[in-house]
Design a protein around this motif. Structure first.
Motif, PDB file in Angstrom:
ATOM      1  N   LEU A 280       0.853  -1.181   0.000  1.00 14.48           N
ATOM      2  CA  LEU A 280       0.000   0.000   0.000  1.00 14.48           C
ATOM      3  C   LEU A 280       0.890   1.232   0.000  1.00 14.48           C
ATOM      4  CD1 LEU A 280      -2.628  -1.129   2.693  1.00 14.48           C
ATOM      5  CD2 LEU A 280      -2.997  -0.980   0.229  1.00 14.48           C
ATOM      6  N   SER A 281       0.723   2.075  -0.999  1.00 14.75           N
ATOM      7  CA  SER A 281       1.539   3.281  -1.086  1.00 14.75           C
ATOM      8  C   SER A 281       1.074   4.300  -0.058  1.00 14.75           C
ATOM      9  CB  SER A 281       1.467   3.882  -2.493  1.00 14.75           C
ATOM     10  OG  SER A 281       0.172   4.405  -2.739  1.00 14.75           O
ATOM     11  N   HIS A 282       1.923   5.277   0.192  1.00 14.57           N
ATOM     12  CA  HIS A 282       1.628   6.324   1.166  1.00 14.57           C
ATOM     13  C   HIS A 282       0.306   7.017   0.834  1.00 14.57           C
ATOM     14  CE1 HIS A 282       2.071  10.419   2.940  1.00 14.57           C
ATOM     15  NE2 HIS A 282       2.607   9.732   3.932  1.00 14.57           N
ATOM     16  N   GLN A 283       0.032   7.210  -0.459  1.00 19.41           N
ATOM     17  CA  GLN A 283      -1.189   7.898  -0.872  1.00 19.41           C
ATOM     18  C   GLN A 283      -2.438   7.055  -0.612  1.00 19.41           C
ATOM     19  OE1 GLN A 283       1.532   7.598  -2.658  1.00 19.41           O
ATOM     20  NE2 GLN A 283       2.257   9.687  -3.053  1.00 19.41           N
ATOM     21  N   GLN A 284      -2.284   5.747  -0.483  1.00 22.83           N
ATOM     22  CA  GLN A 284      -3.432   4.867  -0.239  1.00 22.83           C
ATOM     23  C   GLN A 284      -3.767   4.723   1.236  1.00 22.83           C
ATOM     24  OE1 GLN A 284      -1.490   1.648  -2.716  1.00 22.83           O
ATOM     25  NE2 GLN A 284      -3.609   1.293  -3.309  1.00 22.83           N
ATOM     26  N   LEU A 285      -2.914   5.218   2.104  1.00 24.01           N
ATOM     27  CA  LEU A 285      -3.094   5.023   3.536  1.00 24.01           C
ATOM     28  C   LEU A 285      -4.008   6.089   4.130  1.00 24.01           C
ATOM     29  CD1 LEU A 285       0.594   4.133   4.501  1.00 24.01           C
ATOM     30  CD2 LEU A 285      -1.274   2.581   3.856  1.00 24.01           C
ATOM     31  N   THR A 286      -4.746   5.689   5.164  1.00 15.33           N
ATOM     32  CA  THR A 286      -5.659   6.604   5.842  1.00 15.33           C
ATOM     33  C   THR A 286      -4.899   7.405   6.893  1.00 15.33           C
ATOM     34  OG1 THR A 286      -7.457   5.007   5.546  1.00 15.33           O
ATOM     35  CG2 THR A 286      -7.791   6.745   7.177  1.00 15.33           C
ATOM     36  N   PRO A 287      -5.073   8.736   6.932  1.00 14.70           N
ATOM     37  CA  PRO A 287      -4.424   9.532   7.979  1.00 14.70           C
ATOM     38  C   PRO A 287      -4.919   9.126   9.365  1.00 14.70           C
ATOM     39  CG  PRO A 287      -5.269  10.930   6.213  1.00 14.70           C
ATOM     40  CD  PRO A 287      -5.819   9.556   5.978  1.00 14.70           C
ATOM     41  N   MET A 288      -4.142   9.458  10.361  1.00 18.71           N
ATOM     42  CA  MET A 288      -4.466   9.062  11.730  1.00 18.71           C
ATOM     43  C   MET A 288      -5.848   9.534  12.149  1.00 18.71           C
ATOM     44  SD  MET A 288      -2.848   7.330  14.162  1.00 18.71           S
ATOM     45  CE  MET A 288      -1.076   7.566  13.955  1.00 18.71           C
ATOM     46  N   ASP A 289      -6.206  10.763  11.829  1.00 16.30           N
ATOM     47  CA  ASP A 289      -7.507  11.300  12.240  1.00 16.30           C
ATOM     48  C   ASP A 289      -8.665  10.712  11.444  1.00 16.30           C
ATOM     49  OD1 ASP A 289      -6.478  12.946  14.232  1.00 16.30           O
ATOM     50  OD2 ASP A 289      -6.095  14.597  12.838  1.00 16.30           O
ATOM     51  N   GLY A 290      -8.369  10.035  10.341  1.00 10.57           N
ATOM     52  CA  GLY A 290      -9.427   9.451   9.526  1.00 10.57           C
ATOM     53  C   GLY A 290      -9.782   8.030   9.901  1.00 10.57           C
ATOM     54  N   VAL A 291      -9.025   7.424  10.802  1.00 10.70           N
ATOM     55  CA  VAL A 291      -9.298   6.047  11.221  1.00 10.70           C
ATOM     56  C   VAL A 291     -10.460   6.044  12.200  1.00 10.70           C
ATOM     57  CG1 VAL A 291      -8.356   4.001  12.333  1.00 10.70           C
ATOM     58  CG2 VAL A 291      -6.900   5.396  10.873  1.00 10.70           C
ATOM     59  N   ILE A 292     -11.473   5.225  11.939  1.00 12.06           N
ATOM     60  CA  ILE A 292     -12.666   5.168  12.789  1.00 12.06           C
ATOM     61  C   ILE A 292     -12.450   4.137  13.885  1.00 12.06           C
ATOM     62  CG2 ILE A 292     -15.155   4.744  12.838  1.00 12.06           C
ATOM     63  CD1 ILE A 292     -15.261   5.591   9.917  1.00 12.06           C
ATOM     64  N   VAL A 293     -12.030   4.623  15.048  1.00 11.66           N
ATOM     65  CA  VAL A 293     -11.781   3.765  16.202  1.00 11.66           C
ATOM     66  C   VAL A 293     -12.206   4.514  17.458  1.00 11.66           C
ATOM     67  CG1 VAL A 293      -9.873   2.410  15.225  1.00 11.66           C
ATOM     68  CG2 VAL A 293      -9.396   4.612  16.294  1.00 11.66           C
ATOM     69  N   GLU A 294     -12.179   3.829  18.563  1.00 16.12           N
ATOM     70  CA  GLU A 294     -12.478   4.436  19.851  1.00 16.12           C
ATOM     71  C   GLU A 294     -11.519   5.588  20.133  1.00 16.12           C
ATOM     72  OE1 GLU A 294     -13.322   2.143  23.852  1.00 16.12           O
ATOM     73  OE2 GLU A 294     -11.178   2.473  23.588  1.00 16.12           O
ATOM     74  N   HIS A 295     -12.031   6.661  20.719  1.00 15.17           N
ATOM     75  CA  HIS A 295     -11.228   7.875  20.910  1.00 15.17           C
ATOM     76  C   HIS A 295      -9.988   7.611  21.770  1.00 15.17           C
ATOM     77  CE1 HIS A 295     -10.229  12.098  21.469  1.00 15.17           C
ATOM     78  NE2 HIS A 295     -10.197  11.901  22.778  1.00 15.17           N
ATOM     79  N   GLU A 296     -10.158   6.903  22.871  1.00 14.17           N
ATOM     80  CA  GLU A 296      -9.013   6.641  23.755  1.00 14.17           C
ATOM     81  C   GLU A 296      -7.937   5.846  23.029  1.00 14.17           C
ATOM     82  OE1 GLU A 296      -8.025   4.340  27.981  1.00 14.17           O
ATOM     83  OE2 GLU A 296     -10.106   4.751  27.409  1.00 14.17           O
TER      84      GLU A 296
ATOM     85  N   GLN B 155       1.694   6.139   7.636  1.00 11.73           N
ATOM     86  CA  GLN B 155       1.441   7.427   6.980  1.00 11.73           C
ATOM     87  C   GLN B 155       1.989   8.579   7.793  1.00 11.73           C
ATOM     88  OE1 GLN B 155      -0.748  10.197   7.207  1.00 11.73           O
ATOM     89  NE2 GLN B 155      -1.211  10.677   5.064  1.00 11.73           N
ATOM     90  N   ALA B 156       1.870   8.476   9.124  1.00  7.64           N
ATOM     91  CA  ALA B 156       2.413   9.525   9.993  1.00  7.64           C
ATOM     92  C   ALA B 156       3.936   9.577   9.933  1.00  7.64           C
ATOM     93  CB  ALA B 156       1.947   9.290  11.432  1.00  7.64           C
ATOM     94  N   LEU B 157       4.564   8.449   9.601  1.00 10.94           N
ATOM     95  CA  LEU B 157       6.022   8.391   9.478  1.00 10.94           C
ATOM     96  C   LEU B 157       6.491   8.695   8.063  1.00 10.94           C
ATOM     97  CD1 LEU B 157       6.641   5.147  11.577  1.00 10.94           C
ATOM     98  CD2 LEU B 157       7.245   7.483  12.249  1.00 10.94           C
ATOM     99  N   GLY B 158       5.554   8.965   7.142  1.00  6.58           N
ATOM    100  CA  GLY B 158       5.910   9.240   5.756  1.00  6.58           C
ATOM    101  C   GLY B 158       6.355   7.999   5.007  1.00  6.58           C
ATOM    102  N   LYS B 159       5.831   6.827   5.419  1.00  5.24           N
ATOM    103  CA  LYS B 159       6.249   5.570   4.802  1.00  5.24           C
ATOM    104  C   LYS B 159       5.089   4.900   4.067  1.00  5.24           C
ATOM    105  CE  LYS B 159      10.042   4.292   7.915  1.00  5.24           C
ATOM    106  NZ  LYS B 159      11.035   4.166   6.816  1.00  5.24           N
ATOM    107  N   ASN B 160       5.454   3.971   3.201  1.00  3.82           N
ATOM    108  CA  ASN B 160       4.487   3.072   2.586  1.00  3.82           C
ATOM    109  C   ASN B 160       4.304   1.863   3.505  1.00  3.82           C
ATOM    110  OD1 ASN B 160       4.462   4.711   0.123  1.00  3.82           O
ATOM    111  ND2 ASN B 160       6.497   3.860  -0.245  1.00  3.82           N
TER     112      ASN B 160
END
Length: 705
Positions: A210-226, A265-270
């Motif tokens: 999965l390339s960097h452009q295909q990855l979901t940013p941290m704030d876009g991941v739907i998970v529990e807030h904590e 994605q936060a590390l700028g990696k694929n």
């Protein structure tokens, strides 16, 4: 092949081409050096190998033509590093220099080793240079001599030049039994293509890119807030070098790869994902160097059974962070335990499921989204799959609105794909009006239905003494003799809840080999839990029996299996129904862990009559008096009465008539013979229909007894 934008692909290829030119220039400079000790000149080689002159002409389009051979080598060294530093993109060959600290000579040796892959005519040249051995691929000593510096004081040994290529698996030696200087080196073709294009091969079942452009940013991941807040701290710990391995425990079917991608994605990696796999990750010798060349973070997705431990293979050519995705079971054995981060990914709650359905239905209109989120307690990746199948099914029918039945149909298809090999699907049909049972049993079944219906919402309506119970599971034990309606009740419950139901015969998954029973149990429980289906464990007494005093090894391992099931049931998040015919043999600890214990009794006279009436066809001609007499004197179980009515209907169908007293009496006699019992009624109606001689046989038996 995965494609990024055209500029990225061109720049990686262009950087490769420049390094290839530098390697060829290095080879020509070596030929010039050999001419000083009696070898043929460069011009003579141009005459013998005209293709070399064409390569040299292209090289001079890039570098100044006035430079001497030694000065040209220095020019390439300086300019290649400068060009790489000016590029804003990741370049595979630059990663060898920047991340693995490869010397310029080592990179040139790599380019020379790959020349034959690009142009077979170089094979003839190498064979000429390596006479009398005549290998068409370069030897280790040849590569060391070609890239050697002019100054003998600073000159590296051939092994110093080539060993990094061997240890990182960029090149391989054909026959290591030969003297090391004569090792013939060849590049890995997959890695060579990766260096040349900057892109990996097509992802397969075991390896996904999965390339960097295909990855979901941290704030876009739907998970529990904590959980999301803790996840956001992981990249910082990786950058600081305080941690190297993230162990992510996640339910099966969760979007754990997307969560891992957010870290990358936060590390700028694929991202490169290997798995799911066995307890021993597949030792891909080129995975480490592939990740370095791709600027990717490796993810191992493992499927471990209880008590199993995974040992991560060494990743040659990679020294960055790693993510390991595990389920509830198993552990990780690593020497880097002090650099571990452990996170447990919770299953999505109702509000998160609404967001996941909205995302993966991709703008499609849906009826009763809230009802879908309530009914289908699926993890993220399974929601994505079900939503995709639903969209396609609705499109095939030319509709634009997704309904609850569409979701249910797609979810059922997913269940068939993932669970049919582990358990048997049952038809979820019927209503409580079709179950004739004692009042106490009916009341308990209604309680069970409510418990299942509100199992998630109940958590928000409990008093403070309950703390924060996170277990939404429902565990019920059905006790009673065979034929009293336990399986029928389970099927009706599934129909009332709108859920699929699967049956597992516990006796069939008990294995004589140590640890295999726990593996089998874990596999089916984990899969059913993730798919949110009702699981019916039939003949539960085979594993739920009371634990015994340990007198031998068999007792000890049998108790281990019982203990494992006890623990697993306590933390089970789905709906599980366990049936037993021998309630007295059930371990008391199991009964304490059951949310509801429902007894099923032998039907009384009025219940037997109701069961007869429910199962006989509406057009039957059985006399009411005979039916009441049969219900009074034939103390059959509900399942046996069902068999009697089925048999009577079959015989009547063969005769082409409605079911009569004669048909029913014949079927009753047959049922008693089957179970080794004595028919309690005197013969009312001699069999006169065409029964293939069975009537005469039955009469003879009755007269005998």
């Amino acid at each position: 092949m995965v494609q990024d934008d055209a500029t990225d692909t061109f720049r990686a290829q262009d950087h490769y081409a420049l390094n290839l030119f530098a390697g060829i220039h290095c080879l020509l400079a070596h030929i010039d050096r050999l001419s000083g000790v009696g070898g043929e000149s460069v011009e003579q080689h141009f005459s013998r190998y005209p293709f070399l002159r064409e390569y040299h002409r292209q090289i001079l389009l890039v570098m100044p033509a006035s430079l001497s051979w030694p000065d040209g080598r220095q020019w390439w060294r300086a300019n290649l590093r400068a060009i790489a530093g000016q590029s804003g993109n990741h370049l595979p060959l630059e990663a060898l220099d920047g991340q693995l600290r490869f010397r310029h000579e080592t990179i040139m040796a790599l380019m020379l080793a790959g020349l034959v892959e690009e142009d077979s005519r170089f094979g003839t040249l190498f064979a000429d240079l390596q006479q009398p051995l005549g290998y068409r691929r370069p030897m280790l000593e040849t590569l060391g001599q070609v890239v050697a510096a002019e100054d003998a004081v600073t000159q590296l040994s051939s092994w110093d030049v080539c060993s990094p290529l061997l240890t990182t698996r960029l090149v391989q030696a054909d026959d290591t039994r030969l003297p090391r200087s004569e090792w013939v080196l060849k590049v890995d073709p997959v890695l060579w293509d990766l260096i040349r294009t900057g892109q990996p091969e097509v992802s397969g079942q075991r390896l996904k890119y999965l390339s960097h452009q295909q990855l979901t940013p941290m704030d876009g991941v739907i998970v529990e807030h904590e959980f999301q807040q803790r996840l956001k701290g992981v990249p910082s710990l990786f950058r600081q070098g305080r941690a190297r391995i993230l162990v992510l425990r996640a339910p099966e079917g969760s979007h754990s790869v997307e969560v891992s991608g957010a870290v990358a994605q936060a590390l700028g990696k694929n991202l490169v994902v290997q798995g799911p796999g066995p307890e021993k990750p597949e030792a891909d010798e080129t995975l480490g160097i592939s990740c370095t060349l791709l600027n990717a973070m490796p993810v191992y997705k493992l499927d471990l059974a209880p008590g199993e431990t995974a040992h991560l293979p060494a990743l040659a050519g990679y020294d960055g962070p790693i993510i390991v995705i595990l389920g509830k079971e198993g552990g990780l054995d690593t020497a880097e335990a002090g650099q571990l981060i452990n996170l447990t990914m919770p299953a999505p709650d109702y509000h998160q499921r609404i967001r996941l359905w909205e995302r993966y239905l991709n703008g499609s209109r849906i009826e009763n989204l809230a009802g879908v989120a309530r009914r289908f307690r699926l993890p993220g990746a399974f929601i994505e799959q079900v939503a995709g199948m639903t969209i396609n099914d609705v499109a095939l029918e030319g509709r634009r609105v997704v309904g609850l039945d569409d979701i249910r149909g797609a979810a059922r298809n997913l269940n068939h794909q993932r669970l049919d090999t582990l358990a048997d699907p049952l038809d979820a049909k019927g209503s409580w009006s079709q179950l004739i049972s004692a009042a106490a049993t009916s009341d308990k079944l209604q309680e069970l239905e409510l418990r299942c219906l509100y199992r998630e919402r109940l958590q928000d309506h409990l008093g403070p003494a309950f703390g924060n119970p996170a277990n939404c599971g429902v565990r019920a034990l059905f006790t009673g003799r065979s034929g009293t309606g336990k399986t029928l009740a389970a099927r009706i419950l599934a129909a009332e809840l709108g859920m699929d139901i699967y049956r597992v015969d516990l006796a069939s998954i008990v294995n004589k080999y140590i640890g295999e029973t726990e593996k089998n149990l874990n596999k089916v429980l984990t899969r059913a839990e993730a798919l949110d289906v009702i699981l019916l464990l039939d003949e539960g007494d085979s594993l739920l029996g009371g634990r015994t005093e340990v007198k031998n090894a068999n007792d000890r391992y049998a108790n281990l299996e019982t203990n494992y099931l006890l623990q697993r049931l306590e933390h089970y998040q789905g709906i599980i129904l366990i049936t037993t015919n021998l309630s007295d043999n059930i371990d008391k600890a199991f009964q304490r862990r059951m949310d509801i214990v429902i007894p099923f009794f032998q039907p009384r006279i009025e219940q037997r009559l109701a069961i007869f009436q429910l199962h006989l066809p509406s057009e039957h001609r059985v006399d009411d008096l005979f039916l009441e007499k049969a219900a009074q004197h034939c103390a059959l179980m509900g399942g046996q009465i069902r068999n009697v009515c089925l048999h009577a209907s079959l015989v009547a169908l063969d005769e082409g008539a409605a079911v009569t007293d004669e048909h029913l009496e014949f079927a009753l006699r047959s049922e008693y013979r089957k179970n080794g019992g004595i028919y309690p009624l005197t013969q009312q109606h001699p069999a006169s229909f065409n029964d293939g001689g069975m009537g005469a046989f039955a009469n003879a038996l009755s007269q005998h007894y």
